[in-house]
Scaffold this motif. Structure first.
Motif, PDB file in Angstrom:
ATOM      1  N   ALA A  23       0.806  -1.226   0.000  1.00 42.64           N
ATOM      2  CA  ALA A  23       0.000   0.000   0.000  1.00 42.64           C
ATOM      3  C   ALA A  23       0.836   1.272   0.000  1.00 42.64           C
ATOM      4  O   ALA A  23       0.457   2.262  -0.624  1.00 42.64           O
ATOM      5  CB  ALA A  23      -0.936   0.004   1.210  1.00 42.64           C
ATOM      6  N   PHE A  24       1.966   1.262   0.704  1.00 43.26           N
ATOM      7  CA  PHE A  24       2.725   2.501   0.909  1.00 43.26           C
ATOM      8  C   PHE A  24       4.117   2.493   0.293  1.00 43.26           C
ATOM      9  O   PHE A  24       4.865   3.452   0.439  1.00 43.26           O
ATOM     10  CB  PHE A  24       2.839   2.795   2.415  1.00 43.26           C
ATOM     11  CG  PHE A  24       1.512   2.724   3.132  1.00 43.26           C
ATOM     12  CD1 PHE A  24       0.484   3.585   2.801  1.00 43.26           C
ATOM     13  CD2 PHE A  24       1.289   1.772   4.113  1.00 43.26           C
ATOM     14  CE1 PHE A  24      -0.740   3.511   3.439  1.00 43.26           C
ATOM     15  CE2 PHE A  24       0.067   1.690   4.765  1.00 43.26           C
ATOM     16  CZ  PHE A  24      -0.959   2.559   4.426  1.00 43.26           C
ATOM     17  N   GLY A  25       4.460   1.441  -0.401  1.00 39.40           N
ATOM     18  CA  GLY A  25       5.791   1.300  -0.972  1.00 39.40           C
ATOM     19  C   GLY A  25       6.147   2.320  -2.039  1.00 39.40           C
ATOM     20  O   GLY A  25       7.330   2.557  -2.291  1.00 39.40           O
ATOM     21  N   THR A  26       5.162   2.958  -2.645  1.00 40.71           N
ATOM     22  CA  THR A  26       5.437   3.989  -3.646  1.00 40.71           C
ATOM     23  C   THR A  26       6.285   5.110  -3.053  1.00 40.71           C
ATOM     24  O   THR A  26       7.158   5.654  -3.720  1.00 40.71           O
ATOM     25  CB  THR A  26       4.118   4.580  -4.182  1.00 40.71           C
ATOM     26  OG1 THR A  26       3.334   3.517  -4.711  1.00 40.71           O
ATOM     27  CG2 THR A  26       4.360   5.621  -5.245  1.00 40.71           C
ATOM     28  N   LEU A  27       6.026   5.453  -1.806  1.00 42.39           N
ATOM     29  CA  LEU A  27       6.777   6.526  -1.153  1.00 42.39           C
ATOM     30  C   LEU A  27       8.159   6.077  -0.698  1.00 42.39           C
ATOM     31  O   LEU A  27       9.038   6.902  -0.498  1.00 42.39           O
ATOM     32  CB  LEU A  27       6.002   7.054   0.060  1.00 42.39           C
ATOM     33  CG  LEU A  27       4.816   7.932  -0.277  1.00 42.39           C
ATOM     34  CD1 LEU A  27       4.010   8.238   0.974  1.00 42.39           C
ATOM     35  CD2 LEU A  27       5.277   9.218  -0.932  1.00 42.39           C
ATOM     36  N   LEU A  28       8.319   4.793  -0.496  1.00 42.11           N
ATOM     37  CA  LEU A  28       9.589   4.245   0.003  1.00 42.11           C
ATOM     38  C   LEU A  28       9.976   3.052  -0.873  1.00 42.11           C
ATOM     39  O   LEU A  28       9.864   1.902  -0.452  1.00 42.11           O
ATOM     40  CB  LEU A  28       9.438   3.806   1.460  1.00 42.11           C
ATOM     41  CG  LEU A  28       8.955   4.872   2.439  1.00 42.11           C
ATOM     42  CD1 LEU A  28       8.480   4.249   3.735  1.00 42.11           C
ATOM     43  CD2 LEU A  28      10.066   5.867   2.694  1.00 42.11           C
ATOM     44  N   PRO A  29      10.439   3.294  -2.087  1.00 39.89           N
ATOM     45  CA  PRO A  29      10.656   2.192  -3.029  1.00 39.89           C
ATOM     46  C   PRO A  29      11.669   1.147  -2.572  1.00 39.89           C
ATOM     47  O   PRO A  29      11.611   0.003  -3.004  1.00 39.89           O
ATOM     48  CB  PRO A  29      11.132   2.885  -4.302  1.00 39.89           C
ATOM     49  CG  PRO A  29      11.149   4.333  -4.048  1.00 39.89           C
ATOM     50  CD  PRO A  29      10.700   4.593  -2.664  1.00 39.89           C
ATOM     51  N   ALA A  30      12.590   1.485  -1.683  1.00 39.96           N
ATOM     52  CA  ALA A  30      13.586   0.520  -1.216  1.00 39.96           C
ATOM     53  C   ALA A  30      13.113  -0.258   0.015  1.00 39.96           C
ATOM     54  O   ALA A  30      13.812  -1.151   0.489  1.00 39.96           O
ATOM     55  CB  ALA A  30      14.902   1.238  -0.911  1.00 39.96           C
ATOM     56  N   ALA A  36       9.718  -3.837   6.999  1.00 41.33           N
ATOM     57  CA  ALA A  36       8.421  -3.465   7.564  1.00 41.33           C
ATOM     58  C   ALA A  36       8.074  -4.363   8.747  1.00 41.33           C
ATOM     59  O   ALA A  36       7.608  -3.885   9.789  1.00 41.33           O
ATOM     60  CB  ALA A  36       7.336  -3.548   6.493  1.00 41.33           C
ATOM     61  N   GLU A  37       8.320  -5.654   8.598  1.00 45.90           N
ATOM     62  CA  GLU A  37       8.018  -6.576   9.693  1.00 45.90           C
ATOM     63  C   GLU A  37       8.903  -6.299  10.900  1.00 45.90           C
ATOM     64  O   GLU A  37       8.431  -6.309  12.046  1.00 45.90           O
ATOM     65  CB  GLU A  37       8.182  -8.020   9.233  1.00 45.90           C
ATOM     66  CG  GLU A  37       7.700  -9.004  10.272  1.00 45.90           C
ATOM     67  CD  GLU A  37       7.668 -10.437   9.782  1.00 45.90           C
ATOM     68  OE1 GLU A  37       7.622 -11.332  10.653  1.00 45.90           O
ATOM     69  OE2 GLU A  37       7.680 -10.677   8.561  1.00 45.90           O
ATOM     70  N   ALA A  38      10.175  -6.025  10.679  1.00 42.59           N
ATOM     71  CA  ALA A  38      11.084  -5.716  11.787  1.00 42.59           C
ATOM     72  C   ALA A  38      10.637  -4.452  12.516  1.00 42.59           C
ATOM     73  O   ALA A  38      10.661  -4.390  13.748  1.00 42.59           O
ATOM     74  CB  ALA A  38      12.516  -5.565  11.275  1.00 42.59           C
ATOM     75  N   GLU A  39      10.198  -3.423  11.765  1.00 42.37           N
ATOM     76  CA  GLU A  39       9.714  -2.188  12.385  1.00 42.37           C
ATOM     77  C   GLU A  39       8.478  -2.463  13.236  1.00 42.37           C
ATOM     78  O   GLU A  39       8.353  -1.952  14.355  1.00 42.37           O
ATOM     79  CB  GLU A  39       9.390  -1.159  11.299  1.00 42.37           C
ATOM     80  CG  GLU A  39      10.609  -0.620  10.579  1.00 42.37           C
ATOM     81  CD  GLU A  39      10.264   0.120   9.300  1.00 42.37           C
ATOM     82  OE1 GLU A  39       9.063   0.340   9.017  1.00 42.37           O
ATOM     83  OE2 GLU A  39      11.202   0.467   8.557  1.00 42.37           O
ATOM     84  N   LEU A  40       7.552  -3.245  12.717  1.00 44.30           N
ATOM     85  CA  LEU A  40       6.342  -3.571  13.467  1.00 44.30           C
ATOM     86  C   LEU A  40       6.665  -4.414  14.696  1.00 44.30           C
ATOM     87  O   LEU A  40       6.074  -4.243  15.761  1.00 44.30           O
ATOM     88  CB  LEU A  40       5.342  -4.312  12.570  1.00 44.30           C
ATOM     89  CG  LEU A  40       4.672  -3.473  11.490  1.00 44.30           C
ATOM     90  CD1 LEU A  40       3.938  -4.371  10.494  1.00 44.30           C
ATOM     91  CD2 LEU A  40       3.726  -2.445  12.083  1.00 44.30           C
TER      92      LEU A  40
END
Length: 155
Positions: A23-30, A36-40
């Motif tokens: 959903a949000f990868g457009t803003l953060l292409p890398a 994402a899982e580690a951040e969560l």
């Protein structure tokens, strides 16, 4: 529908991470699913950053996060209501509005005087209806966004 802290539903971390990157990868292409899982996984329910999940008897319906920083280009404001995501099958049922209200109420409990989010122009009326006000417009990567603000009411 119930809203619970993500830490109570750790089994949903991989699915949420995939949904967020999609959903949000457009803003953060890398940004990767693993990141994402580690951040969560590092979040707690009683402080910033934190994430909540809306659920019913069929599983998770959506999520929202409260973060100190949401994008490297907009470090001047904090904290952020971020990563509001509602599964396509759950949209139009008030899940997003409940998640937003829950996040704002939690920010108020934490003593946050002002909370921010950013969205595309099409979502501004929806957030206005929930009490948010436009703060500024800016370009974030490929997207023109409106930064919105709300002053959470004290508990």
């Amino acid at each position: 529908m119930r809203i619970v802290g993500l830490q109570a539903r750790r089994g949903w971390l991989p699915a949420l991470a995939r949904a967020h990157v999609q959903a949000f990868g457009t803003l953060l292409p890398a940004w990767t699913v693993e990141q994402a899982e580690a951040e969560l996984r590092m979040q707690r329910d009683d402080t910033i950053p934190c994430t909540w999940v809306a659920e019913d008897d069929t599983g998770w319906l959506g999520s929202v996060s409260l973060l100190h920083d949401d994008h490297e280009q907009i470090r001047g404001w904090s904290p952020w209501l971020a990563s509001l995501y509602v599964r396509p099958t759950a949209r139009g049922r008030g899940v997003g509005a409940r998640l937003v209200r829950h996040c704002v109420a939690h920010a108020a409990q934490l003593g946050v005087p002002r909370l921010y989010l950013y969205c595309e122009a099409a979502m501004v009326p929806w957030y206005r209806a929930l009490g948010w006000a436009p703060h500024t417009r800016l370009q974030l990567g490929p997207l023109a966004v409106t930064v919105m603000q709300i002053d959470p009411a004290p508990p």
